[in-house]
Design a protein around this motif. Structure first.
Motif, mmCIF file in Angstrom:
data_model
loop_
_atom_site.group_PDB
_atom_site.id
_atom_site.type_symbol
_atom_site.label_atom_id
_atom_site.label_comp_id
_atom_site.label_asym_id
_atom_site.label_seq_id
_atom_site.Cartn_x
_atom_site.Cartn_y
_atom_site.Cartn_z
ATOM 1 N N VAL A 103 2.532 -1.539 16.450
ATOM 2 C CA VAL A 103 2.572 -2.373 15.239
ATOM 3 C C VAL A 103 2.330 -1.570 13.968
ATOM 4 O O VAL A 103 2.474 -2.101 12.859
ATOM 5 N N SER A 104 1.954 -0.307 14.089
ATOM 6 C CA SER A 104 1.585 0.484 12.911
ATOM 7 C C SER A 104 2.758 1.302 12.366
ATOM 8 O O SER A 104 3.692 1.637 13.093
ATOM 9 N N GLY A 105 2.680 1.636 11.077
ATOM 10 C CA GLY A 105 3.718 2.447 10.459
ATOM 11 C C GLY A 105 3.337 2.838 9.054
ATOM 12 O O GLY A 105 2.209 2.603 8.605
ATOM 13 N N LYS A 106 4.292 3.456 8.350
ATOM 14 C CA LYS A 106 4.061 3.921 6.977
ATOM 15 C C LYS A 106 4.878 3.108 5.982
ATOM 16 O O LYS A 106 5.984 2.664 6.291
ATOM 17 N N SER A 125 -0.018 2.841 4.462
ATOM 18 C CA SER A 125 0.097 2.463 5.870
ATOM 19 C C SER A 125 0.203 0.940 5.960
ATOM 20 O O SER A 125 -0.135 0.234 5.004
ATOM 21 N N ALA A 126 0.672 0.432 7.108
ATOM 22 C CA ALA A 126 0.868 -1.014 7.224
ATOM 23 C C ALA A 126 0.967 -1.423 8.689
ATOM 24 O O ALA A 126 1.032 -0.571 9.584
ATOM 25 N N THR A 127 1.003 -2.756 8.918
ATOM 26 C CA THR A 127 0.969 -3.311 10.272
ATOM 27 C C THR A 127 1.939 -4.477 10.404
ATOM 28 O O THR A 127 2.012 -5.343 9.518
ATOM 29 N N VAL A 128 2.672 -4.524 11.502
ATOM 30 C CA VAL A 128 3.557 -5.651 11.800
ATOM 31 C C VAL A 128 2.689 -6.824 12.253
ATOM 32 O O VAL A 128 1.855 -6.677 13.155
ATOM 33 N N VAL A 129 2.854 -7.985 11.608
ATOM 34 C CA VAL A 129 2.051 -9.156 11.964
ATOM 35 C C VAL A 129 2.944 -10.323 12.371
ATOM 36 O O VAL A 129 4.114 -10.392 12.004
ATOM 37 N N ALA A 158 9.581 0.444 1.176
ATOM 38 C CA ALA A 158 10.171 0.346 2.509
ATOM 39 C C ALA A 158 9.110 0.661 3.565
ATOM 40 O O ALA A 158 8.185 1.436 3.329
ATOM 41 N N PHE A 159 9.275 0.054 4.736
ATOM 42 C CA PHE A 159 8.340 0.225 5.848
ATOM 43 C C PHE A 159 9.047 0.928 7.003
ATOM 44 O O PHE A 159 10.183 0.594 7.349
ATOM 45 N N VAL A 160 8.362 1.920 7.586
ATOM 46 C CA VAL A 160 8.901 2.656 8.732
ATOM 47 C C VAL A 160 7.915 2.536 9.891
ATOM 48 O O VAL A 160 6.864 3.198 9.911
ATOM 49 N N ALA A 209 -9.645 1.032 12.687
ATOM 50 C CA ALA A 209 -8.721 1.174 11.559
ATOM 51 C C ALA A 209 -7.693 2.239 11.903
ATOM 52 O O ALA A 209 -8.031 3.309 12.405
ATOM 53 N N THR A 210 -6.430 1.954 11.631
ATOM 54 C CA THR A 210 -5.336 2.890 11.908
ATOM 55 C C THR A 210 -4.598 3.207 10.614
ATOM 56 O O THR A 210 -4.416 2.323 9.772
ATOM 57 N N GLY A 211 -4.178 4.447 10.439
ATOM 58 C CA GLY A 211 -3.432 4.797 9.242
ATOM 59 C C GLY A 211 -2.854 6.193 9.312
ATOM 60 O O GLY A 211 -3.087 6.944 10.271
ATOM 61 N N TYR A 212 -2.088 6.512 8.280
ATOM 62 C CA TYR A 212 -1.486 7.838 8.137
ATOM 63 C C TYR A 212 -2.116 8.521 6.921
ATOM 64 O O TYR A 212 -1.538 8.536 5.834
#
Length: 391
Positions: free
Chosen positions: A148-151, A164-168, A200-202, A296-299
C-alpha cells in the motif's frame, strides 16, 4: 517535517497546474478552518496532456497559456502563479513527465523548521521526548512487504519534490479504490502559498530496493512497476490552508490530505486492484495512551537517506500538544527525515486489524522523532467528501 514542504489544502482536482507538496518530517505545527470546495477532473486530450476544453478558460484566467504549458512552461514558477483556493486546483496529466531519471533526481522535501523541544508543554498534554528509534530498511520487494506504500512526486517553486503516501480503501468502491492518503503539506504550501503542480503517486517505487546508482537510466517498469497515478482530485484541511507554515504552524494537527488518482496509462483497473491491497482508515482510533505500537513507513530523502528506498519505524506513541486549542498529536521515536512526510502510520484499529491511524507530519530539525495528527472529524469529513465525489 518537510515533505522534501508542508502544505494543506481542501480540495484539489485534476493533476496539473499548481499542485504543491513534498513529504518528509519537519518541525512545527499547522492549522485553520474553512469549507472545502471542489474542482473538476480532467479527461484525456492530445499532446500528452489530458485537459478538457472546459478548463482552458480557467487556465487563461490565471494567465496560463496552454500551448506554452505543453511546451514546458510548467517548469517556470512565479509567485503570482500560486493557485491558492481549493477551487483553483488544476492538475492535468502530462504523459511521461515523471520519467525514471526525473523521479530519481527529485530530492527536495517540503519541510518546516525544527519544532521547539518544549513546544506545548505548558498548553496541554505533552509526554517526554521519545528516544530515537533507528529506521529500518523495508524488505524488498516492497510490494510483498508494504504493497500500500509509495512515493508522491510534485513540482514547487524550488524544484521537484517528494513525499510518501498510502493506498486506502474507498467505501464507495469496495475492492476498487483510487484513493491515496498523504500529508496536507505534500499538496499545498499552506498560509503563504498555494497548490503544488504535477502531483503524482507511484506505488512500490523502486520495488526491488536498488541503490540510487543502479537506478540511473533504469526502465520505467523498474522504478514504477505498478504505474504512475496522477491526482485528479485532492483535498486537505481548511486548517492547513489557513494556518500551515514553515514550522507547521497551527495547522500541524490537521496536516493530512486525501488524493483521488487516475492512471497515466489506463489498464481498466483501479489502484487497489492494481496493487492488490488498500488499508482502511481508522477515525476512531484509541487514545494515544492505549495504542500499543505504531509503524510508520516512508521514503526519507534528506541526509543520511537518499529517497530511493523505503524505511520503517515502530514505537509506542506518546502525546504532543502544540496549542491548548488544537488536538493532541501522536509522537514516536524515529530517525526518518524529510521525504517520509505523508507516509502512513499503521496500528490496530477498533476491530483489532491493521488500519491507517495517522501520517508523518512534523519532526525536529535533527532527526529523532516524528509526529502525526490523530485522525478525527475533520479528517473524516475530507475523506468522505473525496469518496462521495467519485461515486
Amino acid at each position: 517535517m518537510r515533505p522534501n514542504r508542508p502544505v494543506t489544502a481542501i480540495l484539489c482536482a485534476a493533476a496539473l497546474v499548481l499542485t504543491a507538496a513534498a513529504c518528509g518530517p519537519g518541525d512545527g505545527e499547522a492549522g485553520g478552518d474553512a469549507k472545502p470546495t471542489v474542482a473538476a477532473s480532467l479527461p484525456s486530450g492530445a499532446d500528452g496532456i489530458k485537459i478538457p476544453d472546459q478548463l482552458k478558460d480557467r487556465l487563461k484566467q490565471h494567465g496560463i497559456d496552454l500551448e506554452k504549458w505543453k511546451g514546458g512552461a510548467w517548469k517556470n514558477w512565479k509567485q503570482e502563479d500560486w493557485l491558492r483556493e481549493a477551487g483553483d486546483y488544476i492538475n492535468p496529466i502530462i504523459e511521461d513527465l515523471w520519467d525514471p531519471d526525473r523521479m530519481r533526481e527529485a530530492d527536495k522535501t517540503p519541510q518546516p523548521p525544527a519544532v521547539d523541544p518544549d513546544a506545548g508543554k505548558d498548553q496541554g498534554v505533552t509526554d517526554p521526548t521519545p528516544a530515537p528509534v533507528q529506521a529500518k530498511a523495508v524488505n524488498a520487494p516492497y510490494h510483498a512487504s508494504v504493497p500500500v506504500s509509495g512515493k508522491v512526486f510534485f513540482d514547487g517553486p524550488e524544484g521537484s519534490m517528494v513525499c510518501s503516501a498510502t493506498v486506502v480503501k474507498d467505501p464507495a468502491h469496495p475492492g476498487k479504490s483510487n484513493m491515496v492518503w498523504t500529508a496536507g503539506h505534500c499538496v499545498h504550501a499552506g498560509k503563504s502559498g498555494g497548490w503544488y503542480r504535477n502531483i503524482a503517486f507511484v506505488p512500490s517505487y523502486n520495488n526491488a530496493g536498488k541503490p540510487a546508482a543502479q537506478l540511473k537510466g533504469a526502465p520505467r517498469e523498474q522504478v514504477a512497476p505498478y504505474g504512475v497515478w496522477w491526482s485528479d482530485w485532492a483535498q486537505t484541511s481548511d486548517q492547513w490552508i489557513a494556518n500551515g507554515g514553515p514550522t507547521g504552524g497551527a495547522g500541524a494537527p490537521y496536516d493530512f490530505a486525501v488524493l483521488h488518482v487516475t492512471p497515466e496509462k489506463s489498464t481498466g483497473k483501479s489502484l487497489e486492484e492494481t496493487v492488490g491491497a488498500a488499508l482502511p482508515v481508522e477515525f476512531n482510533a484509541p487514545a494515544v495512551t492505549k495504542v500499543a505500537g505504531i509503524t510508520a513507513t516512508g521514503y526519507p530523502a534528506a541526509a543520511p537517506f537518499d529517497g530511493q528506498k523505503a524505511f520503517q519505524c515502530t514505537d509506542k506513541p506518546g502525546r504532543l500538544t502544540l496549542a491548548a486549542s488544537t488536538p493532541v498529536m501522536y509522537r514516536i521515536g524515529c530517525t526518518m527525515t524529510g521525504g517520509s512526510s505523508g507516509g502512513g502510520w499503521v496500528a490496530a484499529g477498533s476491530d483489532g486489524k491493521p488500519a491507517l491511524v495517522s501520517n508523518t507530519s512534523i519532526g525536529p530539525a535533527k532527526a529523532g522523532w516524528l509526529a502525526g495528527p490523530r485522525l478525527g472529524p475533520e479528517a473524516k469529513g475530507i475523506f468522505d467528501a473525496v469518496s462521495a465525489k467519485f461515486k
